[in-house]
Design a protein around this motif. Sequence first.
Motif: not given
Length: 114
Positions: A27-29, A31-34, A95-99
């Motif tokens: 869900i966190k991922i 939040d910023s990316h399909d 925390p952001n999961q973009d990494n």
Amino acid sequence: MNNHIVEIDHAAPLLKLLGDKTRLTMIKILDSHDCCVCEFVEIFQMSQPAISQHLRKLKDVGVVKETRRGQWIFYALNKENNLYPFVKDLLQHLPNQDNKLKELEEQGLRISCE
């Protein structure tokens, strides 16, 4: 009445679903990316059926939606769902999961099906 009030009968099953670390991270991922199932398979190092099962549960409560792009099915947060403001509030504390997506890109495994 505030439209961001979520009845406990609706919040409890959602929180139970999000109590799973994998689903909460998904869900966190989202939040910023399909994302595509295959990307989640790589990120979590889990089988495709296991990932699909997690996504199905999130889709069943309406928090996640799917969109077909060519042969791929992409998953995104369902921002029209009445639980979305509640989910959004929860996510801002994580925390952001973009990494995780960045690592996929570096390995050449990030799907770009546009």
